[in-house]
Write an enzyme that holds these catalytic residues in place. Sequence first.
Site, mmCIF file in Angstrom:
data_model
loop_
_atom_site.group_PDB
_atom_site.id
_atom_site.type_symbol
_atom_site.label_atom_id
_atom_site.label_comp_id
_atom_site.label_asym_id
_atom_site.label_seq_id
_atom_site.Cartn_x
_atom_site.Cartn_y
_atom_site.Cartn_z
ATOM 1 N N ASP A 146 29.773 45.589 38.584
ATOM 2 C CA ASP A 146 30.113 44.931 39.846
ATOM 3 C C ASP A 146 29.144 43.792 40.159
ATOM 4 O O ASP A 146 29.549 42.745 40.674
ATOM 5 C CB ASP A 146 30.112 45.949 40.995
ATOM 6 N N GLU B 140 35.851 37.297 45.493
ATOM 7 C CA GLU B 140 37.067 37.540 44.727
ATOM 8 C C GLU B 140 38.255 37.720 45.655
ATOM 9 O O GLU B 140 38.164 38.413 46.667
ATOM 10 C CB GLU B 140 36.903 38.782 43.853
ATOM 11 N N ASP C 37 31.809 40.620 44.897
ATOM 12 C CA ASP C 37 32.914 41.339 44.272
ATOM 13 C C ASP C 37 33.176 42.557 45.153
ATOM 14 O O ASP C 37 32.503 43.580 45.019
ATOM 15 C CB ASP C 37 32.542 41.764 42.847
#
Length: 173
Positions: free
Chosen positions: A141, A69, A8
């Site tokens: 996160d 992502e 991420d």
Amino acid sequence: MTRIIGIDPGSQRTGVGIIDVDDAGKLSHVFHGALAVAAEATFPLRLKRIFDELCDIIATHRPAECGIERVFMARNPDSALKLGQARGAAICAIVSRGIEVHEYAATEVKKSIVGGGRSDKTQVQHMIGILLGIKGPLQADAADALAIAVTHAHTRASLARVGIPRTAWRRRR
């Protein structure tokens, strides 16, 4: 057994999560954490730290596949550019080790984990804890990174069942 790293990306904190998935689809937690890089003196040093720390994690845990992502369009162009650069540093760390990168939109990850594309971070944290048997609170996160890894595991299994190679799977946007 396949080891998957989920990332991420962020310009202040980059989430990292690693899972194992066996041939039956059973998921096992291996590692998770957040690379806090905001204290670096300059932005280029943040990018270097993301690259270096991911290279160290990859060398230690030896993942075979990666999910990351996909960048979304932020309201602040400067923030979007910095996020893209942090993502680029992460991708470079992955591909420099010969690992193929698979990209997932945030809504796709949320649908995979929680069942809805508009779910909030606490719902993702909660479900990842349940899916991977992690006790206690998860840093947001790191939970997102684990969610990306789990999404990749589910996607690759689904595509294998129907006989479609991941590279052929392109959704129109």
